[in-house]
Design a protein around this motif. Structure first.
Motif, PDB file in Angstrom:
ATOM      1  N   ALA A 163       0.840  -1.204   0.000  1.00  0.00           N
ATOM      2  CA  ALA A 163       0.000   0.000   0.000  1.00  0.00           C
ATOM      3  C   ALA A 163       0.871   1.249   0.000  1.00  0.00           C
ATOM      4  O   ALA A 163       0.931   2.001   0.969  1.00  0.00           O
ATOM      5  CB  ALA A 163      -0.938  -0.009   1.204  1.00  0.00           C
ATOM      6  N   TYR A 164       1.550   1.453  -1.089  1.00  0.00           N
ATOM      7  CA  TYR A 164       2.431   2.606  -1.245  1.00  0.00           C
ATOM      8  C   TYR A 164       1.602   3.903  -1.245  1.00  0.00           C
ATOM      9  O   TYR A 164       0.527   3.935  -1.840  1.00  0.00           O
ATOM     10  CB  TYR A 164       3.183   2.468  -2.575  1.00  0.00           C
ATOM     11  CG  TYR A 164       4.203   3.540  -2.839  1.00  0.00           C
ATOM     12  CD1 TYR A 164       5.424   3.536  -2.189  1.00  0.00           C
ATOM     13  CD2 TYR A 164       3.917   4.576  -3.730  1.00  0.00           C
ATOM     14  CE1 TYR A 164       6.357   4.524  -2.425  1.00  0.00           C
ATOM     15  CE2 TYR A 164       4.856   5.569  -3.962  1.00  0.00           C
ATOM     16  CZ  TYR A 164       6.070   5.539  -3.309  1.00  0.00           C
ATOM     17  OH  TYR A 164       6.986   6.523  -3.537  1.00  0.00           O
ATOM     18  N   PRO A 165       1.998   4.944  -0.534  1.00  0.00           N
ATOM     19  CA  PRO A 165       3.300   5.133   0.111  1.00  0.00           C
ATOM     20  C   PRO A 165       3.376   4.726   1.577  1.00  0.00           C
ATOM     21  O   PRO A 165       4.422   4.905   2.192  1.00  0.00           O
ATOM     22  CB  PRO A 165       3.510   6.632  -0.026  1.00  0.00           C
ATOM     23  CG  PRO A 165       2.129   7.194   0.111  1.00  0.00           C
ATOM     24  CD  PRO A 165       1.233   6.202  -0.597  1.00  0.00           C
ATOM     25  N   ALA A 166       2.299   4.228   2.169  1.00  0.00           N
ATOM     26  CA  ALA A 166       2.386   3.787   3.564  1.00  0.00           C
ATOM     27  C   ALA A 166       3.378   2.640   3.691  1.00  0.00           C
ATOM     28  O   ALA A 166       4.128   2.552   4.669  1.00  0.00           O
ATOM     29  CB  ALA A 166       1.017   3.355   4.069  1.00  0.00           C
ATOM     30  N   PHE A 167       3.377   1.731   2.699  1.00  0.00           N
ATOM     31  CA  PHE A 167       4.341   0.652   2.624  1.00  0.00           C
ATOM     32  C   PHE A 167       5.285   0.943   1.454  1.00  0.00           C
ATOM     33  O   PHE A 167       4.890   1.592   0.485  1.00  0.00           O
ATOM     34  CB  PHE A 167       3.651  -0.690   2.368  1.00  0.00           C
ATOM     35  CG  PHE A 167       2.924  -1.266   3.541  1.00  0.00           C
ATOM     36  CD1 PHE A 167       2.669  -0.523   4.686  1.00  0.00           C
ATOM     37  CD2 PHE A 167       2.482  -2.571   3.501  1.00  0.00           C
ATOM     38  CE1 PHE A 167       1.982  -1.068   5.757  1.00  0.00           C
ATOM     39  CE2 PHE A 167       1.796  -3.132   4.564  1.00  0.00           C
ATOM     40  CZ  PHE A 167       1.547  -2.380   5.703  1.00  0.00           C
ATOM     41  N   PRO A 168       6.513   0.427   1.501  1.00  0.00           N
ATOM     42  CA  PRO A 168       7.391   0.574   0.337  1.00  0.00           C
ATOM     43  C   PRO A 168       6.919  -0.307  -0.820  1.00  0.00           C
ATOM     44  O   PRO A 168       6.145  -1.245  -0.635  1.00  0.00           O
ATOM     45  CB  PRO A 168       8.750   0.097   0.865  1.00  0.00           C
ATOM     46  CG  PRO A 168       8.430  -0.804   2.008  1.00  0.00           C
ATOM     47  CD  PRO A 168       7.177  -0.258   2.633  1.00  0.00           C
ATOM     48  N   MET A 169       7.368   0.024  -2.000  1.00  0.00           N
ATOM     49  CA  MET A 169       7.058  -0.809  -3.154  1.00  0.00           C
ATOM     50  C   MET A 169       7.711  -2.188  -2.982  1.00  0.00           C
ATOM     51  O   MET A 169       8.720  -2.336  -2.305  1.00  0.00           O
ATOM     52  CB  MET A 169       7.585  -0.176  -4.437  1.00  0.00           C
ATOM     53  CG  MET A 169       7.006   1.191  -4.741  1.00  0.00           C
ATOM     54  SD  MET A 169       7.780   1.864  -6.232  1.00  0.00           S
ATOM     55  CE  MET A 169       7.272   3.586  -6.111  1.00  0.00           C
ATOM     56  N   ALA A 170       7.117  -3.182  -3.629  1.00  0.00           N
ATOM     57  CA  ALA A 170       7.714  -4.512  -3.663  1.00  0.00           C
ATOM     58  C   ALA A 170       8.497  -4.656  -4.964  1.00  0.00           C
ATOM     59  O   ALA A 170       8.093  -4.135  -5.997  1.00  0.00           O
ATOM     60  CB  ALA A 170       6.621  -5.573  -3.587  1.00  0.00           C
ATOM     61  N   VAL A 171       9.609  -5.346  -4.890  1.00  0.00           N
ATOM     62  CA  VAL A 171      10.460  -5.539  -6.071  1.00  0.00           C
ATOM     63  C   VAL A 171      10.586  -7.030  -6.346  1.00  0.00           C
ATOM     64  O   VAL A 171      11.016  -7.801  -5.476  1.00  0.00           O
ATOM     65  CB  VAL A 171      11.852  -4.916  -5.869  1.00  0.00           C
ATOM     66  CG1 VAL A 171      12.703  -5.109  -7.130  1.00  0.00           C
ATOM     67  CG2 VAL A 171      11.740  -3.435  -5.530  1.00  0.00           C
ATOM     68  N   ILE A 172      10.190  -7.428  -7.565  1.00  0.00           N
ATOM     69  CA  ILE A 172      10.289  -8.816  -7.982  1.00  0.00           C
ATOM     70  C   ILE A 172      10.987  -8.842  -9.337  1.00  0.00           C
ATOM     71  O   ILE A 172      10.509  -8.226 -10.302  1.00  0.00           O
ATOM     72  CB  ILE A 172       8.907  -9.485  -8.095  1.00  0.00           C
ATOM     73  CG1 ILE A 172       8.162  -9.415  -6.753  1.00  0.00           C
ATOM     74  CG2 ILE A 172       9.041 -10.945  -8.555  1.00  0.00           C
ATOM     75  CD1 ILE A 172       6.743  -9.939  -6.809  1.00  0.00           C
ATOM     76  N   ASP A 173      12.123  -9.527  -9.394  1.00  0.00           N
ATOM     77  CA  ASP A 173      12.906  -9.626 -10.630  1.00  0.00           C
ATOM     78  C   ASP A 173      13.172  -8.254 -11.241  1.00  0.00           C
ATOM     79  O   ASP A 173      13.071  -8.055 -12.463  1.00  0.00           O
ATOM     80  CB  ASP A 173      12.191 -10.532 -11.646  1.00  0.00           C
ATOM     81  CG  ASP A 173      12.108 -11.980 -11.181  1.00  0.00           C
ATOM     82  OD1 ASP A 173      12.995 -12.393 -10.401  1.00  0.00           O
ATOM     83  OD2 ASP A 173      11.173 -12.686 -11.596  1.00  0.00           O
ATOM     84  N   GLY A 174      13.476  -7.279 -10.372  1.00  0.00           N
ATOM     85  CA  GLY A 174      13.853  -5.964 -10.839  1.00  0.00           C
ATOM     86  C   GLY A 174      12.700  -5.028 -11.167  1.00  0.00           C
ATOM     87  O   GLY A 174      12.926  -3.862 -11.506  1.00  0.00           O
ATOM     88  N   THR A 175      11.461  -5.501 -11.072  1.00  0.00           N
ATOM     89  CA  THR A 175      10.288  -4.665 -11.356  1.00  0.00           C
ATOM     90  C   THR A 175       9.615  -4.263 -10.048  1.00  0.00           C
ATOM     91  O   THR A 175       9.456  -5.088  -9.146  1.00  0.00           O
ATOM     92  CB  THR A 175       9.274  -5.412 -12.255  1.00  0.00           C
ATOM     93  OG1 THR A 175       9.927  -5.792 -13.467  1.00  0.00           O
ATOM     94  CG2 THR A 175       8.080  -4.530 -12.569  1.00  0.00           C
ATOM     95  N   GLU A 176       9.216  -2.992  -9.965  1.00  0.00           N
ATOM     96  CA  GLU A 176       8.560  -2.488  -8.761  1.00  0.00           C
ATOM     97  C   GLU A 176       7.044  -2.634  -8.876  1.00  0.00           C
ATOM     98  O   GLU A 176       6.462  -2.343  -9.928  1.00  0.00           O
ATOM     99  CB  GLU A 176       8.916  -1.011  -8.539  1.00  0.00           C
ATOM    100  CG  GLU A 176      10.395  -0.780  -8.238  1.00  0.00           C
ATOM    101  CD  GLU A 176      10.727   0.684  -8.074  1.00  0.00           C
ATOM    102  OE1 GLU A 176      10.120   1.516  -8.806  1.00  0.00           O
ATOM    103  OE2 GLU A 176      11.575   1.016  -7.212  1.00  0.00           O
TER     104      GLU A 176
END
Length: 423
Positions: A163-176
């Motif tokens: 839940a950005y911006p409350a949470f940071p972005m998730a990164v999977i295989d270099g993609t946010e």
């Protein structure tokens, strides 16, 4: 025929879904073949795919803020996911400044996902699964299937709840990635794409996220009739209330209980109902024909339209007229919305709250100016006028142009008083 369960995202409000699922299990309606969800709805979905219902209940019963995020526990009053998404351009710079100075660690949430996601049970289950996340750039949807969960399963569950911006972005295989709510917080469409022909949809918003699916054949749409708390509120009392509301609303959706916001044991229509309903139709005609009427009240069915808007429905059943008006009155009386009431219990509670209006010497003004009167006081005056026509507080034109719905509420109370007097 494939049957799907669909669950919206909403943080700690997901406990509402736990209550609804509890009811579905009691009703024998838990024979779903597909479960889809977004954000916390996806985590709930995983546990149900694994047949870990009790684990889902236990998670909410013991959930605390430090199990989700470390180093920053935001004010729950400021944490509305819809607001974060809608006003992200304003909010994101402020969060970036905060992040730079303090940092946010969601390691506890990752641990929570690890604790409740069990790949062995998940993939051994014959229930299909889907969740949605969105790319941080462009917010393009990513439809995460059960097969995709074989790699990066935990990461996808973190991504759908990012839940950005409350949470940071998730990164999977270099993609946010960010929370799936940036694209679709309630993936009913996804369930249909997966072949669902029968759907149980559990929303977490008072204002349905997908009103196009209300009153549709093959879809049971369950949602709270009052707005729940913010998505990062961990107050145990509010969470327990939400669980009870989810249970009650589900039971109402399947006819075990009756009502809209408030919950009733099934009962037959009161003896006065038909006469009262005709009075509503006649009142709507009077409203329409009133002199100097405002544009807002030009509808030929003003009371009906008001109730439809209140209940988020496209048409009203005969009982919904009664339940819709009782909801308004019970809310004024601060009734317990988790309690299951008989009709007479609710009626007597309402009449006790308005009993002074039934007295002949009733005088609600008490030296107060007209403009400071609250809505309950207005209804009391209209009720008194119904009982004592010679005591008039408002002109007919004021009633029909300013207080038409309040008059309908007063009329209902009048019929209830007469009913009680005849018992």
């Amino acid at each position: 025929m494939k049957k799907a369960l669909v669950m919206a995202g909403g943080g700690t409000r997901g406990i509402y879904q736990a209550g609804a699922v509890e009811a579905l299990r009691e009703l024998g309606e838990d024979d779903w073949n597909i479960i889809t969800g977004t954000s916390v709805g996806a985590l709930n979905a995983v546990m149900l795919v694994q047949h870990d219902f009790q684990a889902m209940i236990d998670m909410y019963e013991h959930l605390t803020a430090d199990q989700i995020i470390s180093g920053f526990v935001p004010n729950p009053d400021d944490m509305n996911l819809s607001t974060l998404i809608r006003e992200r351009e304003t909010i994101i710079p402020a969060f970036r400044t905060w992040l730079k100075d303090h940092g946010v660690d969601i390691a506890p949430f990752r641990e929570l996902v690890h604790e409740y996601y069990h790949p062995d049970r998940f993939f051994a289950s014959d229930i299909d699964f889907g969740c949605i996340t969105a790319t941080a750039k462009g917010h393009e949807p990513v439809y995460v299937t059960k097969d995709m969960m074989k790699e990066n399963g935990e990461q996808w569950l973190v991504a759908t709840a990012a839940a950005y911006p409350a949470f940071p972005m998730a990164v999977i295989d270099g993609t946010e990635y960010v929370d799936g709510g940036y694209f679709d917080n309630f993936p009913v469409d996804f369930a249909m794409r997966m072949g669902a022909e029968e759907i149980i949809a559990i929303d977490l918003s008072q204002n349905p996220k997908h009103p196009n699916y209300l009153d549709r054949d093959g879809i049971v749409y369950i949602h709270p009739h009052t707005e729940l708390f913010s998505f990062l509120d961990f107050d145990k009392d509010r969470m327990r209330t939400a669980r009870t509301m989810g249970y009650n609303d589900c039971m109402k959706a399947y006819g075990r209980y009756k009502g809209e916001r408030y919950t009733f044991y099934p009962f037959e229509k009161p003896a006065y109902y038909n006469e009262w309903y005709r009075s509503v139709m006649l009142l709507e005609t009077r409203i329409k024909l009133a002199n100097s009427i405002s544009d807002a009240l030009r509808s030929p069915q003003y009371i009906t339209d008001t109730l439809k808007e209140q209940l988020f429905v496209t048409h009203l059943t005969s009982f919904q007229y009664l339940f819709g008006m009782m909801d308004v009155l019970l809310d004024m009386c601060r009734a317990d919305e988790t309690k299951i009431m008989t009709y007479k219990e609710a009626r007597n509670l309402l009449l006790a709250s308005f009993k002074e209006a039934a007295e002949e010497d009733f005088s609600p003004f008490r030296q107060m100016g007209f403009n400071v009167a609250d809505r309950k006081s207005v209804i009391a005056r209209l009720l008194h006028h119904n009982l004592y026509p010679e005591h008039s507080f408002f002109t007919e034109n004021v009633i029909l142009t300013v207080y038409p719905f309040e008059q309908a509420l007063a009329d209902l109370l009048t019929y209830m008083m007469k009913e009680l007097a005849e018992e």
